[in-house]
Design an enzyme around this catalytic site. Sequence first.
Site, PDB file in Angstrom:
ATOM      1  N   HIS A 356       0.487  -1.541   0.412  1.00 29.70           N
ATOM      2  CA  HIS A 356       0.365  -0.514   0.158  1.00 29.70           C
ATOM      3  C   HIS A 356       0.678   0.725   0.219  1.00 29.70           C
ATOM      4  O   HIS A 356       0.162   2.151   0.462  1.00 29.70           O
ATOM      5  CB  HIS A 356      -0.804   0.088   0.951  1.00 29.70           C
ATOM      6  CG  HIS A 356      -1.779  -0.728   1.274  1.00 29.70           C
ATOM      7  ND1 HIS A 356      -3.633  -0.951   0.805  1.00 29.70           N
ATOM      8  CD2 HIS A 356      -1.912  -2.118   1.847  1.00 29.70           C
ATOM      9  CE1 HIS A 356      -3.880  -1.918   0.882  1.00 29.70           C
ATOM     10  NE2 HIS A 356      -3.500  -2.489   1.604  1.00 29.70           N
ATOM     11  N   ARG A 545      -5.885  11.640   5.537  1.00 24.37           N
ATOM     12  CA  ARG A 545      -4.503  11.604   6.769  1.00 24.37           C
ATOM     13  C   ARG A 545      -4.113  12.870   6.893  1.00 24.37           C
ATOM     14  O   ARG A 545      -3.966  13.189   5.173  1.00 24.37           O
ATOM     15  CB  ARG A 545      -4.335  10.473   7.366  1.00 24.37           C
ATOM     16  CG  ARG A 545      -4.913   9.014   8.168  1.00 24.37           C
ATOM     17  CD  ARG A 545      -5.354   9.547   9.640  1.00 24.37           C
ATOM     18  NE  ARG A 545      -3.939  10.129  10.149  1.00 24.37           N
ATOM     19  CZ  ARG A 545      -3.739   8.916  10.975  1.00 24.37           C
ATOM     20  NH1 ARG A 545      -4.652   8.097  11.240  1.00 24.37           N
ATOM     21  NH2 ARG A 545      -2.754   9.516  12.220  1.00 24.37           N
ATOM     22  N   LYS A 550       0.897  13.728   0.960  1.00 30.83           N
ATOM     23  CA  LYS A 550      -0.718  14.674   0.534  1.00 30.83           C
ATOM     24  C   LYS A 550      -1.201  15.756   0.384  1.00 30.83           C
ATOM     25  O   LYS A 550      -1.882  16.497  -0.181  1.00 30.83           O
ATOM     26  CB  LYS A 550      -1.820  13.546   1.761  1.00 30.83           C
ATOM     27  CG  LYS A 550      -2.081  12.677   1.912  1.00 30.83           C
ATOM     28  CD  LYS A 550      -2.782  12.290   2.847  1.00 30.83           C
ATOM     29  CE  LYS A 550      -2.750  10.139   3.268  1.00 30.83           C
ATOM     30  NZ  LYS A 550      -3.330   9.919   2.037  1.00 30.83           N
ATOM     31  N   THR A 652      -8.311   6.825  -1.730  1.00 31.04           N
ATOM     32  CA  THR A 652      -9.794   5.741  -1.753  1.00 31.04           C
ATOM     33  C   THR A 652     -11.030   7.185  -1.748  1.00 31.04           C
ATOM     34  O   THR A 652     -12.280   6.792  -1.983  1.00 31.04           O
ATOM     35  CB  THR A 652     -10.276   4.829  -0.798  1.00 31.04           C
ATOM     36  OG1 THR A 652      -9.825   4.717   0.235  1.00 31.04           O
ATOM     37  CG2 THR A 652      -9.685   3.541  -1.343  1.00 31.04           C
ATOM     38  N   LYS A 656     -14.695   8.232  -3.200  1.00 27.20           N
ATOM     39  CA  LYS A 656     -16.094   8.414  -2.710  1.00 27.20           C
ATOM     40  C   LYS A 656     -17.068   9.297  -3.162  1.00 27.20           C
ATOM     41  O   LYS A 656     -18.044   9.859  -2.788  1.00 27.20           O
ATOM     42  CB  LYS A 656     -16.248   8.202  -1.189  1.00 27.20           C
ATOM     43  CG  LYS A 656     -15.702   6.820  -0.592  1.00 27.20           C
ATOM     44  CD  LYS A 656     -14.973   6.914   0.966  1.00 27.20           C
ATOM     45  CE  LYS A 656     -14.107   5.539   0.673  1.00 27.20           C
ATOM     46  NZ  LYS A 656     -13.155   5.545   2.206  1.00 27.20           N
TER      47      LYS A 656
HETATM   48  C1  26Q Z   1       3.317   0.988  10.035  1.00 34.26           C
HETATM   49  C2  26Q Z   1       4.656   0.141  11.011  1.00 34.26           C
HETATM   50  C3  26Q Z   1       4.151   1.067  12.559  1.00 34.26           C
HETATM   51  C4  26Q Z   1       3.148   1.426  12.395  1.00 34.26           C
HETATM   52  C5  26Q Z   1       1.888   0.981  12.011  1.00 34.26           C
HETATM   53  C6  26Q Z   1       1.724   1.413  10.576  1.00 34.26           C
HETATM   54  C7  26Q Z   1       1.032   2.288   9.382  1.00 34.26           C
HETATM   55  C8  26Q Z   1       0.047   1.762   9.782  1.00 34.26           C
HETATM   56  C9  26Q Z   1      -1.088   2.215   8.636  1.00 34.26           C
HETATM   57  C10 26Q Z   1       1.777   2.083   8.393  1.00 34.26           C
HETATM   58  C11 26Q Z   1       1.015   2.437   7.340  1.00 34.26           C
HETATM   59  C12 26Q Z   1      -0.850   2.202   7.647  1.00 34.26           C
HETATM   60  C13 26Q Z   1      -1.736   2.216   6.411  1.00 34.26           C
HETATM   61  C14 26Q Z   1      -1.419   2.948   5.727  1.00 34.26           C
HETATM   62  C15 26Q Z   1      -2.882   3.101   4.253  1.00 34.26           C
HETATM   63  O1  26Q Z   1      -3.433   3.353   5.152  1.00 34.26           O
HETATM   64  N1  26Q Z   1      -1.876   3.613   3.093  1.00 34.26           N
HETATM   65  C16 26Q Z   1      -3.065   4.189   1.974  1.00 34.26           C
HETATM   66  O2  26Q Z   1      -3.939   2.709   1.576  1.00 34.26           O
HETATM   67  C17 26Q Z   1      -5.086   2.899   0.628  1.00 34.26           C
HETATM   68  C18 26Q Z   1      -5.574   1.736   0.838  1.00 34.26           C
HETATM   69  O3  26Q Z   1      -4.892   0.711  -0.581  1.00 34.26           O
HETATM   70  C19 26Q Z   1      -4.340   4.103  -0.051  1.00 34.26           C
HETATM   71  O4  26Q Z   1      -5.391   3.710  -1.091  1.00 34.26           O
HETATM   72  C20 26Q Z   1      -3.849   5.381   0.183  1.00 34.26           C
HETATM   73  O5  26Q Z   1      -3.002   5.230  -1.169  1.00 34.26           O
HETATM   74  C21 26Q Z   1      -2.509   4.351   1.355  1.00 34.26           C
HETATM   75  O6  26Q Z   1      -1.521   6.046   1.519  1.00 34.26           O
END
Ligand code: 26Q
Length: 815
Positions: A356, A545, A550, A652, A656
Amino acid sequence: MEFNAEEFKENLTARLKRQYGKDITQANAHDLFDAVSASAQELIMDNWMKTRREYEKKPTRQVYYLSAEFLMGRALSNNLINTLIKDSVVDVLKSLNIDYNLIEDQEPDAGLGNGGLGRLAACFLDSLATLDYPGHGYGIRYEYGMFEQHIENGYQVEYPDNWLVHRDPWEVKRSDLAVTVKFGGNVAVAKWPNDTDRFYVENAEEIIATPYDMPIVGYDTNTVNTLRLWQASSPNGFDLQLFNDMQYNRAVERQNDAENISRVLYPNDSGPSGKALRLKQQYFFSSASLQDLVRHFVSEYGTDFRKFPEYHVIQLNDTHPVVAIPELMRILMDEYGLGWDESWSIVSKTFAYTNHTILAEALEKWPINIFQGLLPRIYQIVEEINRRLVMELRDKYPTDYSKQNKMSIINNGMIHMAWLAIHGCFSVNGVAALHTELLKTQELKDWYDLYPQKFNNKTNGVTQRRWLLCANPELAKFITAKIGNGWQKDLTKLKDLEKFADDEAALKEFLAIKQANKVKLASYLKETQNEFLDPESIFDVQIKRLHEYKRQLLNVLHIMYLYNRLLEDPNYNPPARTFIFGAKAASGYRRAKTIIKLINTVAERINNDRRVRGKLRVVFVENYRVSVAEKLFPASDVSEQISTAGKEASGTGNMKFMINGAVTIGTLDGANIEIVEEAGAENAFIFGLTADEIIKIESEHSYNPQKYLERNPQLAKVMNQLIDGTYDPTHQLFREIYDSLVYGVEGQRPDVYYVLADFAAYVEAQEKVAATYSDRMKWAKMALLNIARSGKFSSDRTIEDYVRDIWKLKKVEVK
Ligand code: 26Q
């Protein structure tokens, strides 16, 4: 689903009496929410049991979506709509003098995710059930989800999200299915009966994982799948000895330590934080989920595990559950005595990995010492996986030592979870066309060269049930009146709306619906944060976020520019605009928090300046979350999708907005590219550098942001206002932002995200937005064509793509 109004009423009253000792007139809104939900849950129960039975009847290939996050939001309306009983329930309540809307608002969001990745998991579950596919989620039952955001003096302040203060009417605790997960200890060796080595861990700390199941109700079908969330606890209650010694804190210490594993969702900034508790969370739910699957497999089919990959496909949502790969190796070898090759052959046919992100700093790595200390046996297995990988690499690239090194899973004292995922999975996918291309040609190029057949694209999607049917009932009604039913399960049907693109009456109807949604949003924000919004103005919305890539900062700089311009030029008269932001910054992300402060500071100044009243307003929506998103998308005119090209994997929210009839202003990034491809370039406002241009600039090291300041006095003025006291008498608050753009700070290049490079193009695109909006019929046509052409962006399409290329599932219909 059969619905009997009388029965429902009786059930509801009986429940209020049983659970709360109240009758309908005494019950408060929360009691009613709980009782209505529990009554609905009871109706869902039959199909839930039937679905499970159907999947057990004969061997059925099923997908398991392992994800550290499921951003489910509220369930009540969604479940009532998917079971087609919402209108009847609303009527029953009306007959009892109860306003459904008040009840609905009692439900806390299940905010068990940060943003896109977690919400995608939730949309996927909805689509799987709706399309009658056997597919389930596995995750963590966080006691505290995404933090609650308050804005105090313009700053974000975080409060715990205590979403479980009241009981959750949707979950079912399954104590009978609890499993044990082990941490720490040391690896010991014994013998199998055939005299081969049998490894096990001794002196480990044992944690109980208890599953809580939530029903995932398909739309207009009997299928009800399961989201299984694990909660951590200690097998040894509290220590009575210590308690009797009056050492009360120490008496509950073990219990607290265990429960901490599922205590709270981690925010997503932390980058390479290396927090041991985060790794514990990951192994905790990965191990519990695999134990659950293996136990069930053995009870159904015995220990011939060659059939395991036939009946199971496990999709890993980013690297967070990748430790499941060595965990399945461990279970097969250490618990069932399979050999390495046999185990690896099973494991490498079972897992598939979704990436992602392309931000290199976001790829998860764990320091060996933390990993080995917490998971000694898993570490051994990862070492062996890596030893064999490196042998393969030497074979394939005998002289390219740099490549052997770069691709080693264990390297520089770190374990690279993405490398482990790519090596151990049979499929690796990106989440939008551009994103997948960039993975193949840039970030994961070496791996693409090694395993080209594994790489594939699955462009994200969103469920139209939640994001259109539930969130925007008036627009849904309009669509059905125009083109009939069918779009709820086949979003490409919206194409039929194209024939209304020049139908003035239909366009006016659409505008009236948009207007009504804007009025509703305005009254919600009046109520919740005493904010005034003019529904006659353009609602220009950026909700996501808070991240530098962004570029909320680009949006604010443009607002500061507009404000200057309105003050300088009394003849400048663009249509009135309300800029709306909603964004949480990860608690440790300093600059993101400063950007929130900047937005609020600019908002305060502009909203209190009489000279621009009725022309310009800025609103920061506090505590943005799924249930608030459901009010924002339907009320939006302009969708801000302005990330630095190449950085947003997909997005995403952009989808929406599209299905709710907002027009995109955006860069050629992520799924925006596919959105304009579908909508037509004439129905969006595209601006800025492309990913290719940025790659070129970076390879030439030729970016000089200062030159944009020299060339553009209006930009220079805006930038200067960050530090000249216009917005902050101390001149210091926003200096860090200024310096990061102009000079670069902390060893970083200046303006890493090309805000200054794209500023002029953004201003120009915004001018086109204003000019176009002034012609309301033209605008309405653009918006309607966006809706009509949004069919591709249903998560139903995404799920069909996964099913065809990766999961190979068959539909199972539940009678
Ligand atoms: C990793 C390590 C330690 C703590 C937290 C994390 C962590 C947690 C959540 C790293 C990343 C996330 C979330 C990432 C995310 O939401 N990415 C998004 O995913 C969407 C679905 O595919 C995409 O549409 C977005 O472009 C992307 O930013």
